[in-house]
Design a protein around this motif. Structure first.
Motif, PDB file in Angstrom:
ATOM      1  N   ASP A   1       7.874   7.543 -15.162  1.00  0.00           N
ATOM      2  CA  ASP A   1       9.221   8.020 -14.854  1.00  0.00           C
ATOM      3  C   ASP A   1       9.909   7.022 -13.929  1.00  0.00           C
ATOM      4  N   LEU A   2      10.728   6.154 -14.506  1.00  0.00           N
ATOM      5  CA  LEU A   2      11.366   5.089 -13.729  1.00  0.00           C
ATOM      6  C   LEU A   2      12.206   5.662 -12.596  1.00  0.00           C
ATOM      7  N   ALA A   3      12.967   6.701 -12.871  1.00  0.00           N
ATOM      8  CA  ALA A   3      13.840   7.262 -11.841  1.00  0.00           C
ATOM      9  C   ALA A   3      13.022   7.857 -10.699  1.00  0.00           C
ATOM     10  N   ALA A   4      11.964   8.595 -11.032  1.00  0.00           N
ATOM     11  CA  ALA A   4      11.138   9.212  -9.993  1.00  0.00           C
ATOM     12  C   ALA A   4      10.409   8.164  -9.169  1.00  0.00           C
TER      13      ALA A   4
ATOM     14  N   ASP B   1      12.871   6.427  -6.849  1.00  0.00           N
ATOM     15  CA  ASP B   1      13.185   7.295  -5.724  1.00  0.00           C
ATOM     16  C   ASP B   1      12.037   7.338  -4.728  1.00  0.00           C
ATOM     17  N   ALA B   2      10.797   7.358  -5.229  1.00  0.00           N
ATOM     18  CA  ALA B   2       9.629   7.450  -4.348  1.00  0.00           C
ATOM     19  C   ALA B   2       9.478   6.205  -3.481  1.00  0.00           C
TER      20      ALA B   2
ATOM     21  N   ALA C   1       0.833  -1.203   0.000  1.00  0.00           N
ATOM     22  CA  ALA C   1       0.000   0.000   0.000  1.00  0.00           C
ATOM     23  C   ALA C   1       0.868   1.254   0.000  1.00  0.00           C
ATOM     24  N   GLN C   2       1.989   1.209   0.713  1.00  0.00           N
ATOM     25  CA  GLN C   2       2.916   2.342   0.730  1.00  0.00           C
ATOM     26  C   GLN C   2       3.528   2.561  -0.660  1.00  0.00           C
ATOM     27  N   TRP C   3       3.867   1.484  -1.346  1.00  0.00           N
ATOM     28  CA  TRP C   3       4.430   1.621  -2.692  1.00  0.00           C
ATOM     29  C   TRP C   3       3.407   2.232  -3.649  1.00  0.00           C
TER      30      TRP C   3
ATOM     31  N   ALA D   1      12.638  -2.209  -4.954  1.00  0.00           N
ATOM     32  CA  ALA D   1      13.275  -1.923  -6.237  1.00  0.00           C
ATOM     33  C   ALA D   1      12.201  -1.886  -7.316  1.00  0.00           C
ATOM     34  N   VAL D   2      12.532  -1.277  -8.443  1.00  0.00           N
ATOM     35  CA  VAL D   2      11.601  -1.145  -9.564  1.00  0.00           C
ATOM     36  C   VAL D   2      12.284  -1.667 -10.821  1.00  0.00           C
ATOM     37  N   VAL D   3      11.571  -2.529 -11.554  1.00  0.00           N
ATOM     38  CA  VAL D   3      12.128  -3.066 -12.796  1.00  0.00           C
ATOM     39  C   VAL D   3      11.123  -2.889 -13.915  1.00  0.00           C
ATOM     40  N   GLU D   4      11.628  -2.852 -15.140  1.00  0.00           N
ATOM     41  CA  GLU D   4      10.764  -2.796 -16.310  1.00  0.00           C
ATOM     42  C   GLU D   4      10.160  -4.178 -16.540  1.00  0.00           C
ATOM     43  N   ALA D   5       8.853  -4.238 -16.712  1.00  0.00           N
ATOM     44  CA  ALA D   5       8.136  -5.507 -16.684  1.00  0.00           C
ATOM     45  C   ALA D   5       8.497  -6.433 -17.837  1.00  0.00           C
TER      46      ALA D   5
END
Length: 481
Positions: free
Chosen positions: A438-441, A444-445, A268-270, A454-458
């Motif tokens: 915006d992957l970078a934003a 960072d969020a 939920a935070q993400w 972490a965030v990855v391109e699907a």
């Protein structure tokens, strides 16, 4: 001397129907301990069919060796006793057989169903034997009673699914079946001169009352049994205003009664961290649960609609989790897929998918066809945020990411690094939009929340994972492998 045709039909109708009542309620009894999954449904159906087959075979074998009049009453009485003890047996055994392991699922299904279903299934061949006094009409008699038994099963299935489960707890339904079966068994015993002794009647009464008492004191995971869930609400010992909603023994939602902005669960935070980069005005929630995110957005968005399957759960949320609805927060109860189809095109700028059956996204809410309908409802720059749970194998979440990527131009997956790498189970949030993400934003969020991810391109992460379609979406199998 054969039974009167109406009595024969009534016995077959009732006994066949009682088996189906036990089968449907059996799934609800075992679900809180082993989950409501395809494997659980398959185990319950398989055990019920095995019991019907074994009971019919045994009843026919006995009917050729013993006068069926001497067996009908005892078979019903034995069925009543084994039915009565089902609830306490499942509830006590369920505490030791928790989990989705196949052996646990099958064992609990056996304990819930096999003996009473087998005993009640023995009634039909006993009745048929009593009716076969003229070989010239054998086919007609067998066909008629088989048809009556099937009609009993159909009536019980519809009556239980649409009526009994709506108004009565599962334990009460089981005990009612046991009581009615016992009355019929006693009446048949008296009718055919098998006088049940005073000691026998007292013993059956003691067993029945004892089973009811054990069912009442047996450990139960339910505070409330809705049409779809075994639900309970617990207080957080570390946060007096915190409440945890449990559905079918799974920790489902967390709500702070005093602070709707408090989010306990990382997923939920993400979601809120990502959404904050592009604040929405019109939000649609596919799945309500504890209404954590609808409460979070209640004072910042223009309009919210929640599609929630279970009206009993909504009532629980109002009563114990502080849910307040109004013009800007509306709830539509019913199947999410069907309700989504009624939503206007280009009407929402955020759609949150958070619907679960136990720990599993219902298969029909995971397909490319569903995703296309989500895409239709969202505006051109709208965002779809989908919560998924998966294990180290990641087969389901990768398939879901690939499925969403079939419809949306830009898709990202958010989860702890070790979960993305396949080292542990976790929540995964799939974020999709036709507008650029915006992957970078976003990275960072989500890195700034208490449990960073972490965030990855699907597309690259999902690889050649299968695309889930209405014609083939083996969600449970992907999760269990």
């Amino acid at each position: 001397m054969p039974l009167h045709p109406r009595l024969a039909g009534a016995l077959v109708f009732y006994s066949s129907g009682a088996v189906l009542v036990l089968e449907i309620v059996g799934l609800r009894l075992v679900g809180p301990y082993v989950g409501v999954t395809l494997q659980t449904s398959s185990a319950v159906i398989g055990v019920a069919l095995a019991a019907i087959a074994y009971g019919a075979w045994t009843g026919g074998w006995l009917a050729d060796r013993i006068d069926p009049r001497r067996l009908l009453g005892p078979a019903m009485l034995a069925g009543a006793v084994t039915t009565a003890v089902t609830v306490p047996v499942v509830r006590y055994a369920g505490e030791f057989l928790r989990g989705t392991d196949a052996a646990n699922v099958v064992m609990l299904a056996l304990l819930a169903l096999f003996l009473p279903a087998a005993l009640l299934s023995a009634v039909t061949p006993l009745v048929i034997k009593l009716q076969l006094d003229d070989l010239a009409v054998t086919g007609r008699i067998v066909g008629r009673l088989s048809s009556v038994g099937t009609l009993g099963a159909i009536t019980a299935t519809l009556g239980t699914g649409f009526v009994l489960v709506r108004f009565l707890p599962s334990s009460v339904i089981v005990l009612l079946v046991a009581a009615v079966t016992a009355v019929i068994g006693l009446w048949l015993s008296f009718r055919f001169g098998l006088w049940v002794s005073r000691r026998g009647r007292v013993s059956m009464a003691v067993i029945g009352l004892g089973a009811a008492g054990l069912a009442a004191v047996a450990p139960t995971p339910c505070d409330v049994e809705t049409a779809y869930h075994c639900a309970s609400v617990t207080t957080d010992p570390n946060r007096p205003s915190g409440r945890t909603l449990w559905l079918n023994s799974a920790r489902h939602s967390y709500v702070d009664l005093d602070d709707p902005k408090h989010l306990e669960f990382a997923y939920a935070q993400w979601i809120t961290a990502v959404v904050a980069l592009r604040p929405p005005q019109d939000v649609l929630h596919l799945g309500g649960g504890g209404f954590t995110l609808p409460r979070y957005y209640a004072d910042t968005v223009r309009d919210q609609v929640v599609l929630e399957l279970d009206e009993g759960l909504v009532a629980l949320d109002r009563r114990e989790l502080g849910l307040v609805t109004g013009p800007s927060l509306r709830v539509h109860t019913g199947d999410g897929r069907a309700l989504l189809a009624r939503e206007a095109t280009d009407s929402r700028d955020l759609l949150i998918g958070d619907a679960f059956g136990h720990l599993v996204v219902p298969w029909h809410l995971a397909t490319v066809e569903l995703t296309r309908d989500v895409h239709r409802v969202l505006r051109s720059d709208g965002v779809y945020a989908l919560n998924v749970i998966d294990g180290p194998g990641r087969r389901f979440v990768r398939a879901e990411a690939a499925t969403v990527a079939q419809v949306f131009r830009n898709v990202l997956v958010i989860s702890p690094p070790e979960a993305l790498a396949g080292s542990r189970s976790a929540n995964f949030v799939i974020v999709a939009s036709d507008a650029p993400l915006d992957l970078a934003a976003i990275t960072d969020a989500v890195a700034r929340v208490p449990e960073p991810a972490a965030v990855v391109e699907a597309r690259s992460w999902a690889g050649n994972a299968m695309i889930l379609r209405d014609d083939h979406a083996p969600v449970d199998q992907l999760l269990s492998s």
